[in-house]
Design an enzyme around this catalytic site. Sequence first.
Site, PDB file in Angstrom:
ATOM      1  NE  ARG A   4      -1.891  -1.435   3.512  1.00 18.16           N
ATOM      2  CZ  ARG A   4      -3.116  -1.847   3.794  1.00 18.16           C
ATOM      3  NH1 ARG A   4      -4.026  -0.996   4.160  1.00 18.16           N
ATOM      4  NH2 ARG A   4      -3.416  -3.118   3.745  1.00 18.16           N
TER       5      ARG A   4
ATOM      6  CE  LYS B 183      23.141  -8.228 -10.490  1.00 18.59           C
ATOM      7  NZ  LYS B 183      23.117  -7.415 -11.719  1.00 18.59           N
TER       8      LYS B 183
ATOM      9  CG  HIS C 208       5.169   4.799   7.869  1.00 15.67           C
ATOM     10  ND1 HIS C 208       5.284   5.574   6.742  1.00 15.67           N
ATOM     11  CD2 HIS C 208       4.438   3.720   7.492  1.00 15.67           C
ATOM     12  CE1 HIS C 208       4.651   4.981   5.737  1.00 15.67           C
ATOM     13  NE2 HIS C 208       4.122   3.864   6.168  1.00 15.67           N
TER      14      HIS C 208
END
Lengths: 428, 306
Positions: free
Chosen positions: B56, B84, B134
Amino acid sequence: MTYVIKNARPYGEDAVDLVLRNGAIASIGEDLTVPGAEVVDGAGLVLLPGLVDLHTHLREPGREDAETVETGSRAAALGGFTAVHAMANTDPVADTAGVVEQVWRLGQQAGLVDVVPVGAVTVGLAGSQLAELGAMADSAARVRVFSDDGHCVADPALMRRALEYVKALGGVVAQHAEEPRLTVGAQMHEGDRSARLGLTGWPAAAEEAIIARDVLLAQHVGARLHVCHVSTAGSVELLRWAKSRGVQVTAEVTPHHLLLTDACAEGYDPVFKVNPPLRTDADVEALRAGLADGTIDAVATDHAPHAVEDKECEWAMARPGMLGLEQALSVVVDTMVETGRLDWRALADRMSVRPAAIGRLAGHGRPVAVGEPANLVLVDPAHRSTVDPAALASRSRNSPYAGRELPGRVVATFLRGVPTVLDGKAVK
Amino acid sequence: MKRHLLEAADLDLADATLVLDTAAQIDAALAGREVKKLPTLRGRTVVNLFYEDSTRTRISFELAAKRLSADVINFSAKGSSVSKGESLKDTALTLEAMGSDAIVVRHGASGAPHRLAQWVRGSVVNAGDGTHEHPTQALLDAYTIRQRLGRLDGVRVVLVGDVLHSRVARSNVWLLSTLGAEVTVVAPPTLVPVGVGSWPVRVSYDLDAVLPEADVVMMLRVQAERMNASFFPSAREYSRRYGLDARRMELLHDDAIVMHPGPMNRGMEIAAEVADSVRSTIVEQVGNGVSVRMAVLYLLLGGAPE
């Protein structure tokens, strides 16, 4: 070559001249002259016995991209050290006579400082089986300090055996006090700041629980214990209690734990990530008080060079540790001498005399007196400068003091009467 | 606004209100329009740099950037140079060399966006860093509360669940208290951080006791793997003591709302009949997320190249 140091102040006391000949202090007095001797101007400088570090990571063998015995030795000499203990967490681990002799020989070849290898307590630092401690003690490296530093000897039965066993060797176990089950994934001191920054906490109790356990074990078996990089106020309390009970325990504090706090983690710059972590103002205060009253015996650098890629990354991915050799004396002057908590004689005690005694090093940590080995450092206490990591002799750049102004400058270091540093520069 | 959005703790009342007001303006401008697109960021490039799986948040940021007409590149750590062994710094410098104006970063390590912000010239938007913050989630939560209740000042918010590991909780604690809300966190003591005493919140271990006073109940996702680390004895016991079920919902006053940042564990921290009730804002939160993220990108990138 004979050297005459003019007008230096031993322990910051009255100025004298000293003659260094055949590796020893030949005479001390006023207006001394020796024909043909090299003269070193000591005016305004404090003369101390060469510093001894109980805790240095020289990274060789294994991580020569971060430091070598030679580059670390040069950093040590520039920091005023004449002997450093090289920790065992190399690759391969210094857990055999072969590896400790290799490190010792590399130190001899570099010839800038006495490199004294520390032997691992357990094979591969794995914490399950004692390494051949006797073989390392009997080797050319003459190992007396044993440590799994970087890892705690967490198994209490194994720790007990290690403490007992090294009694026969005149040795000491230097414990990295960290209960591993309490520090899984730990990134910084557990407290207000870790709560806000969302970094997994390293509780003070994880250090204190091991120190409490180990002083009881040391008392029970009548052995010597040395505690590495003490970082909390509670640890200082425990050590004070143990010493009052007659336990044969000694302890060290790092320069960075005397100066820096967990506030440094705010920007997530991993140059400030170290194990044990930087703690609070109250811990710093307790550590300074403990060093001042002798509860903490020694300052040890925990000099931990890391390659750029191991620090130029996310905090959680970065390796813990910071440089210390070249700024250790300055930090102690800043935090302890200029604050009036230690005089120069006491500084010499904590940075030279006691660490040499803990490591059972003959020839280091000796008084500034006629007939004694000429392991000496000349310090300019008035000098102040800003730390520039690019200017360091270490192969790595992870100095937590970058941009910080610190007092004190090592002008000259003598190892058995031969200068390793003159005019603030390494002679080789 | 500053150049970056790294943490809600950075936002003062003026900045936070500006974001919410801008989101409201964007909503108003787009309301009823057939083509939901503004030309504001045409020619700018936004990179979604996602080191963790996310559906989301990534889609929400992608939609937000596209509705502002920015070019969007989605960079997922899986199957890329990162797998990598490329470092965060090298990845960031590579993306910037390709001309990115903003990097939206989701990362498992707390503080990764702060590191990025040191290395790149463009803007950095934190889309979730480890257990730290957040911030756009908190902004969309605040926006949703204001939309439903008409205000934020004095609103009593109860945050329930894994506060210790929750970046949503941290961002909401700082943002909501900046906006004048009174925040109470409720969790088993094992899931409240040591050091919570320095937060501008009340702490309670008793959900039933605080619900009657709540205007907003925000449920946090609880990960089952916490159970294995002895944070609580079992999912069932957690649910009994800290889950929001129909009985507990009855304790709320009539206007109180229930929020969840998603994804939900139905039956764990929230019962299905609560999640699907009229009190629930869960679907609105998702929609508001796009508007708030548009506002953030608009304010950070300022519409035109410097």
